[in-house]
Design an enzyme around this catalytic site. Structure first.
Site, PDB file in Angstrom:
ATOM      1  CG  HIS A  34      22.522 -44.756   4.347  1.00  0.00           C
ATOM      2  ND1 HIS A  34      22.205 -44.870   5.674  1.00  0.00           N
ATOM      3  CD2 HIS A  34      23.404 -43.729   4.264  1.00  0.00           C
ATOM      4  CE1 HIS A  34      22.859 -43.939   6.367  1.00  0.00           C
ATOM      5  NE2 HIS A  34      23.601 -43.234   5.528  1.00  0.00           N
TER       6      HIS A  34
ATOM      7  CE  LYS B 127      30.133 -38.269   0.612  1.00  0.00           C
ATOM      8  NZ  LYS B 127      28.820 -37.903   1.148  1.00  0.00           N
TER       9      LYS B 127
ATOM     10  CD  GLU C 174      25.683 -37.874  -0.346  1.00  0.00           C
ATOM     11  OE1 GLU C 174      25.451 -37.023   0.515  1.00  0.00           O
ATOM     12  OE2 GLU C 174      26.550 -38.743  -0.234  1.00  0.00           O
TER      13      GLU C 174
HETATM   14  C1  BG6 Z   1      25.553 -40.091   5.825  1.00  0.00           C
HETATM   15  C2  BG6 Z   1      26.897 -40.146   5.166  1.00  0.00           C
HETATM   16  O1  BG6 Z   1      25.277 -41.304   6.479  1.00  0.00           O
HETATM   17  O2  BG6 Z   1      24.558 -39.867   4.848  1.00  0.00           O
HETATM   18  C3  BG6 Z   1      27.171 -38.888   4.383  1.00  0.00           C
HETATM   19  O3  BG6 Z   1      27.903 -40.332   6.154  1.00  0.00           O
HETATM   20  C4  BG6 Z   1      26.044 -38.601   3.425  1.00  0.00           C
HETATM   21  O4  BG6 Z   1      28.401 -38.993   3.668  1.00  0.00           O
HETATM   22  C5  BG6 Z   1      24.694 -38.652   4.141  1.00  0.00           C
HETATM   23  O5  BG6 Z   1      26.251 -37.330   2.850  1.00  0.00           O
HETATM   24  C6  BG6 Z   1      23.548 -38.542   3.158  1.00  0.00           C
HETATM   25  O6  BG6 Z   1      22.358 -38.392   3.856  1.00  0.00           O
HETATM   26  P1  BG6 Z   1      21.111 -37.666   3.208  1.00  0.00           P
HETATM   27  O7  BG6 Z   1      20.042 -37.790   4.245  1.00  0.00           O
HETATM   28  O8  BG6 Z   1      21.526 -36.254   2.942  1.00  0.00           O
HETATM   29  O9  BG6 Z   1      20.804 -38.404   1.945  1.00  0.00           O
END
Ligand code: BG6
Length: 496
Positions: A247, A347, A223
């Protein structure tokens, strides 16, 4: 997504929170605007703050304008959607709230034909789950009232094995397992579902999908964002809890599982669990061989100067929370024995990208070059986001009189091929819960297993004597030490 006309009411507990604003109501609106939301429906928001139904509708309108995939096409359509929204203020710890919700539901259900189908959404901070579940049980709201009653529980689902078990037990005391939907929004992403289609609706990949052909797998969820306004939450979580336990491990299971007999909840969950069982347990004495953590310092992301994690709001100046985590896992079964699975998430990395990369073995004997290292092994990359699609690299002859080899990509891009923008993960998952399909949700045993797998790492990192997380500059690909971590097997992280 098929349209069915089965009435339902959705109760969102935690309706003033970020999730409701950014994800839930925008997803419901997009479904409605796309004519896929079953009708008639009702959405009851509930939170502590006092507000009228009209105020709630106004707030949701602004939210939809900002976050929904589908923008409101006309006042007319919005007004019809908004007429289904209502608001019941109250404290989730107060039993009186549940009596008010029951009364509101009964009134709506009495005013329209069809069964009392109810979807309860727990979108509050997790510290309230226990209280809410207890109150749902005590008030009778958990019991089906002539239709179905289901509950969606947001992540984080516990913070370790013990707390996840306790939460499963609490839920199990009040709801039956088939009423419980543990959400992991990665499972609702289009390309994640496409991974299953790629594997199980084609014949050409399956023969290659094993240790005889695959040398290594890398799963990356990077991210560019920092912790934004969630410093306080993140301090308690960290990357391993926030992303890896759910995830990334879900992605690993979908990638590594055996073909389920059908694409239904039971068979899919069973196969995913078998993968969890096959992952080699982490030896507490060898944590550093299996796991690595990092934390971002100041730097530049997408051209903008950003502060380091320890300077973020709500973060301790000497915090040891992991904003980057990498794992090296082995799946000890016939299909995957010896193939390292590298998982990393962070992050404030160089860019937002989620992908799965499968690297195949080198050719056993290279006839074209004296030095075979000049030719890259084949690689299949499944891009989950952004720029959804997949690419396969193959060696090709470069034009010219000499026989020289290069690597070319066979690239498929969702956007280009199908044109239409894919639905948001929450759209798919909310609709599945309404339809009673939990295939893309997490089952109790999977969640517990994932926590128990990571337990030794969580314990080791929580020790005062543990080494500090390695630092990495915001906007980079993670700590330099992560390169040494992967190069032990002779590999290197991809730079997507
Ligand atoms: C969430 C996390 O489950 O997923 C976040 O708590 C993260 O920290 C997010 O930013 C990322 O999701 P996506 O769909 O933007 O990849």
């Amino acid at each position: 997504m098929p349209r069915t006309d089965e009435p339902f009411a959705l109760v969102i507990l935690g309706a003033s929170g970020d999730l409701t604003r950014r994800k839930l109501v925008p997803a419901l609106w997009s479904l409605y605007a796309g004519r896929t939301l079953p009708e008639p429906f009702a959405i009851i928001g509930s939170a502590r703050s006092e507000a009228s139904a009209d105020e709630f509708r106004r707030r949701m309108r602004a939210t939809v304008r900002e976050f929904a995939r589908v923008k409101p096409p006309s006042e007319n359509v919005w007004d019809r959607f908004a007429s289904a929204l209502s608001y019941v203020p109250g404290d989730p710890a107060d039993p009186a709230l549940y009596a008010k919700l029951e009364a509101a539901l009964r009134e709506m259900e009495g005013a329209r034909p069809g069964p009392a189908n109810r979807l309860l959404y727990c979108a509050t901070p997790p510290s309230l789950y226990e209280t809410i579940i207890g109150n749902l049980g005590a008030s009778g709201l958990a019991r089906p009232q002539g239709g179905w009653t289901r509950i969606i529980v947001e992540k984080p689902f516990g913070r370790d094995y013990e707390s996840a078990r306790a939460l499963n037990r609490q839920l199990g005391a009040v709801f039956r397992e088939e009423q419980i939907y543990r959400i992991d929004h990665y499972l609702g992403k289009e390309t994640v579902q496409n991974l299953l289609v790629l594997r199980f609706a084609n014949t050409i990949f399956e023969p290659l999908w094993n240790r005889n052909h695959v040398a290594e797998v890398q799963i990356t969820v990077a991210e560019a964002l920092g912790v934004e306004t969630r410093g306080t939450y993140y301090e308690e979580a960290g990357a391993l809890r926030d992303m890896m336990q759910n995830h990334l491990l879900q992605l690993l299971c979908l990638l590594a599982m055996e073909p389920p007999v059908t694409f239904d909840a039971g068979p899919v969950h069973d196969e995913k669990n078998k993968v969890m069982h096959a992952i080699r347990p982490i030896d507490p004495r060898k944590i550093d061989e299996v796991a690595l953590r990092g934390q971002y310092g100041p730097g530049f992301v997408e051209g903008k100067a950003v502060v380091g994690y320890r300077q973020e709001k709500g973060v301790a100046p000497d915090s040891r929370t992991d904003t980057y985590a990498a794992l090296r896992l082995l799946v000890d079964n016939w299909r995957w024995a010896g193939v390292p699975f590298y998982l990393r998430t962070g992050k404030r990395m160089a860019k937002r990208v989620s992908e799965i990369a499968i690297r195949f073995h080198r050719t056993p004997h290279m006839i074209f070059h004296r030095d075979p290292s000049g030719v890259e092994p084949n690689e299949l990359v499944i891009r989950i986001q952004p720029d959804e699609g997949m690419a396969l690299t193959v060696a090709a002859k470069t034009p010219g009189p000499e026989l020289k080899l290069g690597t070319v990509g066979l690239d498929f891009r969702y956007g280009e091929v199908f044109g239409a923008e894919p639905p948001e993960a929450y759209e798919r998952l909310l609709l599945d819960a309404v339809h009673g399909d939990s295939t893309l949700y997490a089952r109790a045993d999977w969640v517990e297993h994932a926590w128990s797998l990571l337990g030794p790492v969580l314990d080791a990192w929580a020790q005062d004597s543990a080494a500090q997380p390695y630092r990495y500059e915001a906007g980079s690909w993670g700590p330099a030490e992560a390169d040494a971590f992967i190069s032990r097997d002779g590999g290197a992280w991809r730079k997507p």
